[in-house]
Design a protein around this motif. Structure first.
Motif, PDB file in Angstrom:
ATOM      1  N   ARG A   2      25.069  36.151 -30.903  1.00 59.45           N
ATOM      2  CA  ARG A   2      25.821  36.142 -29.642  1.00 59.45           C
ATOM      3  C   ARG A   2      26.686  37.389 -29.506  1.00 59.45           C
ATOM      4  O   ARG A   2      26.778  37.971 -28.438  1.00 59.45           O
ATOM      5  CB  ARG A   2      26.666  34.874 -29.585  1.00 59.45           C
ATOM      6  CG  ARG A   2      27.476  34.742 -28.350  1.00 59.45           C
ATOM      7  CD  ARG A   2      28.206  33.428 -28.384  1.00 59.45           C
ATOM      8  NE  ARG A   2      29.092  33.312 -27.245  1.00 59.45           N
ATOM      9  CZ  ARG A   2      29.763  32.236 -26.956  1.00 59.45           C
ATOM     10  NH1 ARG A   2      29.670  31.173 -27.719  1.00 59.45           N
ATOM     11  NH2 ARG A   2      30.551  32.188 -25.916  1.00 59.45           N
ATOM     12  N   LEU A   5      24.953  40.711 -28.210  1.00 59.91           N
ATOM     13  CA  LEU A   5      24.529  40.855 -26.820  1.00 59.91           C
ATOM     14  C   LEU A   5      25.566  41.618 -26.011  1.00 59.91           C
ATOM     15  O   LEU A   5      26.766  41.472 -26.212  1.00 59.91           O
ATOM     16  CB  LEU A   5      24.321  39.482 -26.182  1.00 59.91           C
ATOM     17  CG  LEU A   5      23.219  38.606 -26.732  1.00 59.91           C
ATOM     18  CD1 LEU A   5      23.253  37.238 -26.048  1.00 59.91           C
ATOM     19  CD2 LEU A   5      21.856  39.242 -26.536  1.00 59.91           C
ATOM     20  N   SER A   6      25.055  42.417 -25.061  1.00 63.10           N
ATOM     21  CA  SER A   6      25.970  43.079 -24.127  1.00 63.10           C
ATOM     22  C   SER A   6      26.429  42.038 -23.109  1.00 63.10           C
ATOM     23  O   SER A   6      25.877  40.948 -23.012  1.00 63.10           O
ATOM     24  CB  SER A   6      25.266  44.233 -23.419  1.00 63.10           C
ATOM     25  OG  SER A   6      24.259  43.725 -22.555  1.00 63.10           O
ATOM     26  N   ASP A   7      27.430  42.384 -22.313  1.00 59.17           N
ATOM     27  CA  ASP A   7      27.938  41.453 -21.297  1.00 59.17           C
ATOM     28  C   ASP A   7      26.854  41.084 -20.296  1.00 59.17           C
ATOM     29  O   ASP A   7      26.760  39.947 -19.859  1.00 59.17           O
ATOM     30  CB  ASP A   7      29.144  42.058 -20.576  1.00 59.17           C
ATOM     31  CG  ASP A   7      30.369  42.152 -21.479  1.00 59.17           C
ATOM     32  OD1 ASP A   7      30.404  41.424 -22.495  1.00 59.17           O
ATOM     33  OD2 ASP A   7      31.275  42.946 -21.157  1.00 59.17           O
ATOM     34  N   GLU A   8      26.009  42.062 -19.917  1.00 58.98           N
ATOM     35  CA  GLU A   8      24.936  41.808 -18.957  1.00 58.98           C
ATOM     36  C   GLU A   8      23.882  40.867 -19.550  1.00 58.98           C
ATOM     37  O   GLU A   8      23.394  39.959 -18.890  1.00 58.98           O
ATOM     38  CB  GLU A   8      24.278  43.124 -18.508  1.00 58.98           C
ATOM     39  CG  GLU A   8      25.186  44.038 -17.714  1.00 58.98           C
ATOM     40  CD  GLU A   8      26.126  44.858 -18.603  1.00 58.98           C
ATOM     41  OE1 GLU A   8      25.829  45.064 -19.799  1.00 58.98           O
ATOM     42  OE2 GLU A   8      27.181  45.266 -18.102  1.00 58.98           O
ATOM     43  N   GLU A   9      23.505  41.124 -20.810  1.00 58.13           N
ATOM     44  CA  GLU A   9      22.525  40.262 -21.476  1.00 58.13           C
ATOM     45  C   GLU A   9      23.066  38.842 -21.640  1.00 58.13           C
ATOM     46  O   GLU A   9      22.348  37.865 -21.444  1.00 58.13           O
ATOM     47  CB  GLU A   9      22.156  40.836 -22.847  1.00 58.13           C
ATOM     48  CG  GLU A   9      21.365  42.118 -22.793  1.00 58.13           C
ATOM     49  CD  GLU A   9      21.195  42.731 -24.162  1.00 58.13           C
ATOM     50  OE1 GLU A   9      20.115  43.260 -24.433  1.00 58.13           O
ATOM     51  OE2 GLU A   9      22.156  42.688 -24.966  1.00 58.13           O
ATOM     52  N   TYR A  10      24.330  38.753 -21.980  1.00 58.29           N
ATOM     53  CA  TYR A  10      24.953  37.441 -22.154  1.00 58.29           C
ATOM     54  C   TYR A  10      24.971  36.671 -20.828  1.00 58.29           C
ATOM     55  O   TYR A  10      24.668  35.488 -20.774  1.00 58.29           O
ATOM     56  CB  TYR A  10      26.369  37.609 -22.711  1.00 58.29           C
ATOM     57  CG  TYR A  10      27.045  36.315 -23.066  1.00 58.29           C
ATOM     58  CD1 TYR A  10      26.605  35.560 -24.148  1.00 58.29           C
ATOM     59  CD2 TYR A  10      28.107  35.833 -22.314  1.00 58.29           C
ATOM     60  CE1 TYR A  10      27.210  34.373 -24.470  1.00 58.29           C
ATOM     61  CE2 TYR A  10      28.719  34.644 -22.629  1.00 58.29           C
ATOM     62  CZ  TYR A  10      28.269  33.916 -23.720  1.00 58.29           C
ATOM     63  OH  TYR A  10      28.865  32.732 -24.025  1.00 58.29           O
ATOM     64  N   ALA A  12      22.912  37.128 -18.298  1.00 56.59           N
ATOM     65  CA  ALA A  12      21.523  36.781 -17.960  1.00 56.59           C
ATOM     66  C   ALA A  12      21.075  35.552 -18.742  1.00 56.59           C
ATOM     67  O   ALA A  12      20.387  34.679 -18.196  1.00 56.59           O
ATOM     68  CB  ALA A  12      20.603  37.971 -18.253  1.00 56.59           C
ATOM     69  N   GLN A  13      21.449  35.466 -20.011  1.00 60.27           N
ATOM     70  CA  GLN A  13      21.090  34.296 -20.823  1.00 60.27           C
ATOM     71  C   GLN A  13      21.782  33.044 -20.304  1.00 60.27           C
ATOM     72  O   GLN A  13      21.210  31.965 -20.291  1.00 60.27           O
ATOM     73  CB  GLN A  13      21.461  34.530 -22.290  1.00 60.27           C
ATOM     74  CG  GLN A  13      20.610  35.553 -22.991  1.00 60.27           C
ATOM     75  CD  GLN A  13      19.180  35.095 -23.148  1.00 60.27           C
ATOM     76  OE1 GLN A  13      18.907  33.920 -23.370  1.00 60.27           O
ATOM     77  NE2 GLN A  13      18.257  36.024 -23.026  1.00 60.27           N
ATOM     78  N   GLU A  15      22.623  32.423 -17.243  1.00 68.36           N
ATOM     79  CA  GLU A  15      22.026  32.021 -15.965  1.00 68.36           C
ATOM     80  C   GLU A  15      20.791  31.152 -16.152  1.00 68.36           C
ATOM     81  O   GLU A  15      20.572  30.208 -15.411  1.00 68.36           O
ATOM     82  CB  GLU A  15      21.651  33.260 -15.139  1.00 68.36           C
ATOM     83  CG  GLU A  15      22.822  33.961 -14.528  1.00 68.36           C
ATOM     84  CD  GLU A  15      23.517  33.124 -13.468  1.00 68.36           C
ATOM     85  OE1 GLU A  15      22.832  32.465 -12.686  1.00 68.36           O
ATOM     86  OE2 GLU A  15      24.758  33.157 -13.444  1.00 68.36           O
ATOM     87  N   LYS A  16      19.963  31.470 -17.142  1.00 69.72           N
ATOM     88  CA  LYS A  16      18.720  30.715 -17.314  1.00 69.72           C
ATOM     89  C   LYS A  16      18.817  29.661 -18.423  1.00 69.72           C
ATOM     90  O   LYS A  16      17.838  29.022 -18.761  1.00 69.72           O
ATOM     91  CB  LYS A  16      17.555  31.661 -17.577  1.00 69.72           C
ATOM     92  CG  LYS A  16      17.638  32.435 -18.872  1.00 69.72           C
ATOM     93  CD  LYS A  16      16.437  33.338 -19.030  1.00 69.72           C
ATOM     94  CE  LYS A  16      16.508  34.086 -20.346  1.00 69.72           C
ATOM     95  NZ  LYS A  16      15.381  34.958 -20.548  1.00 69.72           N
TER      96      LYS A  16
END
Length: 94
Positions: A2, A5-10, A12-13, A15-16
């Protein structure tokens, strides 16, 4: 993982993600058990303190848990279907 992960990747994860399908911890299982027991105590208390001639409330549903399907309602049979089953059990098929 955890923290890697970058803020954007986190985001995105998140969201789905489907947290309702994840495994529960021991603590979450215990809390769900307490929730179910408290509902049962409340149901019994209401039944014990209500008029005996009044309609009883429906028993509470247990808290849904991941990986466990909800109980399917029992199907009711008609009088005609019951008579057919009775005849078959008592040798009516011969």
């Amino acid at each position: 993982m955890r923290n890697a992960l970058s803020d954007e990747e986190y985001a995105a994860q998140a969201e789905k993600g489907q947290p309702e399908r994840a495994r529960w911890s021991h603590l979450e299982q215990l809390i769900a058990g307490v929730y179910d027991r408290l509902g049962t105590v409340q149901h019994v208390l209401i039944c014990a303190n209500s008029d005996s001639k009044s309609k009883r409330p429906k028993a509470p549903e247990p808290m849904p848990r991941p990986g466990i399907r909800a109980a399917q309602p029992k199907q009711k049979i008609s009088n005609e279907q019951a008579d057919t089953i009775f005849r078959l059990i008592n040798g009516g098929a011969a």
